[in-house]
Design a protein around this motif. Structure first.
Motif, short mmCIF file in Angstrom:
data_model
loop_
_atom_site.label_atom_id
_atom_site.label_comp_id
_atom_site.label_asym_id
_atom_site.label_seq_id
_atom_site.Cartn_x
_atom_site.Cartn_y
_atom_site.Cartn_z
N TYR A 1 3.59 53.33 -68.02
CA TYR A 1 3.13 52.75 -69.29
C TYR A 1 4.30 52.09 -70.01
O TYR A 1 5.40 52.64 -70.06
CB TYR A 1 2.50 53.82 -70.19
N PHE A 2 4.02 50.92 -70.60
CA PHE A 2 5.05 50.23 -71.36
C PHE A 2 5.22 50.91 -72.72
O PHE A 2 4.27 51.13 -73.44
CB PHE A 2 4.70 48.75 -71.56
N GLU A 3 6.47 51.24 -73.05
CA GLU A 3 6.80 51.84 -74.34
C GLU A 3 7.85 50.98 -75.02
O GLU A 3 8.58 50.24 -74.36
CB GLU A 3 7.29 53.28 -74.14
N ALA A 4 7.93 51.09 -76.34
CA ALA A 4 8.80 50.19 -77.12
C ALA A 4 10.25 50.24 -76.69
O ALA A 4 10.95 49.23 -76.72
CB ALA A 4 8.69 50.54 -78.61
N ASP A 5 10.75 51.40 -76.28
CA ASP A 5 12.17 51.50 -75.90
C ASP A 5 12.43 51.04 -74.48
O ASP A 5 13.54 51.18 -73.96
CB ASP A 5 12.68 52.92 -76.10
N GLU A 6 11.44 50.43 -73.83
CA GLU A 6 11.62 49.93 -72.47
C GLU A 6 11.74 48.40 -72.44
O GLU A 6 11.61 47.79 -71.39
CB GLU A 6 10.45 50.41 -71.59
N ARG A 7 12.00 47.81 -73.57
CA ARG A 7 12.21 46.36 -73.67
C ARG A 7 13.66 46.13 -74.08
O ARG A 7 14.12 46.67 -75.09
CB ARG A 7 11.26 45.76 -74.69
N PHE A 8 14.37 45.30 -73.32
CA PHE A 8 15.80 45.08 -73.51
C PHE A 8 16.07 43.60 -73.76
O PHE A 8 15.46 42.75 -73.13
CB PHE A 8 16.58 45.52 -72.27
N ARG A 9 17.00 43.34 -74.65
CA ARG A 9 17.41 41.96 -74.93
C ARG A 9 18.91 41.93 -75.19
O ARG A 9 19.43 42.76 -75.95
CB ARG A 9 16.66 41.44 -76.15
N TYR A 10 19.59 40.99 -74.56
CA TYR A 10 21.02 40.78 -74.77
C TYR A 10 21.24 39.33 -75.19
O TYR A 10 20.72 38.41 -74.55
CB TYR A 10 21.81 41.08 -73.49
N TYR A 11 22.02 39.14 -76.24
CA TYR A 11 22.29 37.80 -76.77
C TYR A 11 23.51 37.87 -77.69
O TYR A 11 24.02 38.95 -77.99
CB TYR A 11 21.07 37.27 -77.54
N VAL A 12 23.97 36.70 -78.16
CA VAL A 12 25.07 36.64 -79.12
C VAL A 12 24.51 36.21 -80.46
O VAL A 12 23.80 35.20 -80.55
CB VAL A 12 26.18 35.68 -78.67
N SER A 13 24.83 36.96 -81.50
CA SER A 13 24.40 36.60 -82.85
C SER A 13 25.18 35.38 -83.30
O SER A 13 26.41 35.37 -83.27
CB SER A 13 24.68 37.77 -83.81
N SER A 14 24.48 34.34 -83.72
CA SER A 14 25.15 33.11 -84.13
C SER A 14 25.92 33.31 -85.45
O SER A 14 26.92 32.64 -85.69
CB SER A 14 24.15 31.97 -84.27
N SER A 15 25.48 34.22 -86.30
CA SER A 15 26.14 34.41 -87.59
C SER A 15 27.40 35.28 -87.48
O SER A 15 28.40 35.02 -88.14
CB SER A 15 25.18 35.04 -88.60
N THR A 16 27.37 36.31 -86.64
CA THR A 16 28.52 37.22 -86.55
C THR A 16 29.36 37.03 -85.29
O THR A 16 30.41 37.64 -85.15
CB THR A 16 28.05 38.69 -86.58
N LYS A 17 28.90 36.21 -84.36
CA LYS A 17 29.59 35.99 -83.08
C LYS A 17 29.84 37.31 -82.34
O LYS A 17 30.88 37.53 -81.74
CB LYS A 17 30.93 35.25 -83.28
N SER A 18 28.84 38.19 -82.42
CA SER A 18 28.95 39.47 -81.73
C SER A 18 27.87 39.57 -80.66
O SER A 18 26.77 39.06 -80.83
CB SER A 18 28.84 40.63 -82.71
N LEU A 19 28.22 40.23 -79.57
CA LEU A 19 27.28 40.49 -78.50
C LEU A 19 26.32 41.57 -78.99
O LEU A 19 26.75 42.61 -79.46
CB LEU A 19 28.03 40.97 -77.26
N GLN A 20 25.02 41.28 -78.90
CA GLN A 20 24.01 42.17 -79.44
C GLN A 20 23.13 42.74 -78.33
O GLN A 20 22.81 42.05 -77.37
CB GLN A 20 23.10 41.42 -80.42
N PHE A 21 22.77 43.99 -78.50
CA PHE A 21 21.80 44.66 -77.64
C PHE A 21 20.60 45.00 -78.50
O PHE A 21 20.74 45.61 -79.56
CB PHE A 21 22.41 45.94 -77.05
N GLN A 22 19.43 44.55 -78.09
CA GLN A 22 18.22 44.84 -78.86
C GLN A 22 17.29 45.71 -78.02
O GLN A 22 16.98 45.39 -76.88
CB GLN A 22 17.51 43.56 -79.26
N ASN A 23 16.88 46.82 -78.60
CA ASN A 23 15.97 47.74 -77.94
C ASN A 23 15.05 48.31 -79.00
O ASN A 23 15.50 48.67 -80.08
CB ASN A 23 16.77 48.86 -77.25
N ASN A 24 13.78 48.35 -78.70
CA ASN A 24 12.81 48.88 -79.65
C ASN A 24 12.80 48.06 -80.95
O ASN A 24 12.58 48.57 -82.04
CB ASN A 24 13.09 50.36 -79.94
N GLY A 25 13.13 46.76 -80.83
CA GLY A 25 13.12 45.86 -81.98
C GLY A 25 14.34 45.96 -82.88
O GLY A 25 14.45 45.26 -83.87
#
Length: 197
Positions: free
Chosen positions: A100-124
């Protein structure tokens, strides 16, 4: 009681005082210069080591998660790569293997344009992983090892992805502001749940 008579030779002359001050000044300049140089050198080495370790750790975390991308043990088709862009990846995986899909099973990696930091997004919720990022680049490879995003576009058919080349570079200033250090780290990850490469 003995009284000593002062003569003209007791004490220091103005020239002796000036020579002593000049020598003391030269010694102080040398000491400050050596200390400053050593401090800059230590600062540079600390920044280099810290930056390299930070990059390696961040890329290893991303690589571990990408290796698990699209884990779908019950073959429901709910788990897949959602977004595959040059500077962003988003996917889900059945990490607790319950089907079953659960909220903490979704992953996103990107760079924040405002802070220039590598971001990990999980569970929103986004969390910074590493700051001062110059470049985050994902190159998505098909089963032949060819790039699926050669023109920096989004991958139109993410189901063809078999491996991901991850490249991250960061630039951090030395403490005290006298220069900066740039480091980069790169690795290729095979997506073991997406088919053979």
């Amino acid at each position: 009681m003995i009284i000593k008579k002062l003569t003209g030779h007791d004490g220091f002359t103005l020239i002796e005082v000036l020579v002593t001050l000049a020598i003391s000044g030269i010694i102080m300049v040398v000491v400050v210069t050596v200390f400053s140089s050593m401090s800059r050198s230590m600062s540079g080495e600390n920044v280099r080591v810290s930056l390299q370790q930070g990059l390696r750790s961040a890329v290893n975390v991303i690589a571990f998660d990408i290796r698990q991308a699209s884990l779908d043990p019950f073959k429901k088709g709910d788990f897949k790569i959602i977004k595959a862009k040059e500077d962003e990846i988003e996917f889900n995986s059945d990490i607790n293997v319950n089907g079953y899909f659960e909220a903490d099973e979704r992953f996103r990696y990107y760079v924040s344009s405002s802070t220039k930091s590598l971001q990990f997004q999980n569970n929103g919720v986004s969390q910074p992983m590493l700051s001062n990022i110059e470049t985050l680049r994902f190159t998505f490879l098909d089963k032949n090892g060819d790039s699926l995003n050669p023109d920096a576009e989004s991958v139109r058919n993410p189901e063809k992805i078999r491996a991901v080349d991850i490249y991250v570079s960061a630039n951090e200033k030395y403490w005290g502001g006298s220069g900066s250090e740039k480091r980069e780290y790169r690795t290729v990850v095979k997506c073991r749940n997406l088919g053979e490469i």
